[in-house]
Write an enzyme that holds these catalytic residues in place. Structure first.
Site: not given
Ligand code: GAR
Length: 216
Positions: A14-16, A67, A93-94, A111, A144
């Protein structure tokens, strides 16, 4: 003016999410984080929501028979809280076509690569393996097909000769934490339009010169 009621979907650290929370707490933000949903019980990001006084819900995908029923529960919860917009932030999750259609242009993802390069997992390992001199991150509308969709913001991160996946991940994450709030706010300010599946942001500033890696 009412702020854009946003939910953040997470699976882990959860840093983002934290970067989005911090940004939305500033007065200038036109978005507010109203809900956090994790598909993983005990995900570290859930504590970040609690600390910020944001409601969180755990909807564990593995408790559902497929799903569709998992995603129906997601949408029911999102609708229940009057959510208008979704940020996927490390949500692993896709999503089905039906869910993506339901939230068309109302769901974005971050991403850790310069899309369309290095879709999928292990982006930093693969960038290092290919020997590219820049990688970075991308915030895009979700479509999609996985890791596709109109690109809103990208940041380039130079790859250094002594980088390993960890050091690169660290620097790309710093860029992610700048890009995600920027993208959400551009959308909340209604500055983003999609024309022929490409994002247009009139009057936005961009770096004016190229930069090389290495430099002289
Ligand atoms: C982040 O680097 C994000 O870009 C990546 O997961 C990490 C989550 O970090 N997302 C993907 O790879 C999605 N395909 P966070 O939980 O610290 O935000």
């Amino acid at each position: 003016m009412a702020k854009l009621k946003t939910a953040v979907l997470i699976s882990g650290r959860g840093s983002n999410l934290q970067a989005l929370i911090d940004y939305c707490q500033s007065e200038n933000s036109r978005a507010q984080i109203s809900l956090v949903i994790s598909n993983v019980k005990g995900a570290a990001g859930l504590e970040k929501a609690t600390e910020a006084g944001i409601i969180s819900e755990v909807i564990e995908h593995n408790l559902f028979k497929n799903r569709n029923s998992f995603e129906n529960a997601l949408t029911e919860t999102l609708d229940g809280y009057g959510i208008e917009f979704i940020c996927l932030a490390g949500f692993m999750r896709i999503l089905t076509d039906a869910f993506v259609k339901r939230w068309h242009n109302k769901i974005i993802n971050i991403h850790p690569s310069l899309l369309p390069s290095f879709k999928g997992l292990k982006t930093h390992e693969r960038a290092l393996q290919e020997g590219v001199k820049f990688t970075g991150c991308t915030v895009h509308f979700v479509r999609e097909e996985m890791d596709t969709g109109p690109i809103i913001v990208q940041a380039a991160v130079p790859i250094l000769s002594d980088d390993d996946p960890k050091s690169l991940e660290h620097r790309v994450l710093l860029a992610e934490h700048r890009c995600y709030p920027l993208a959400l706010n551009l959308i909340a300010e209604n500055r983003v339009t999609i024309i022929n599946e490409k994002v247009s942001i009139p009057n936005s500033k961009a770096p004016g010169v190229f930069f090389s890696n290495p430099i002289e």
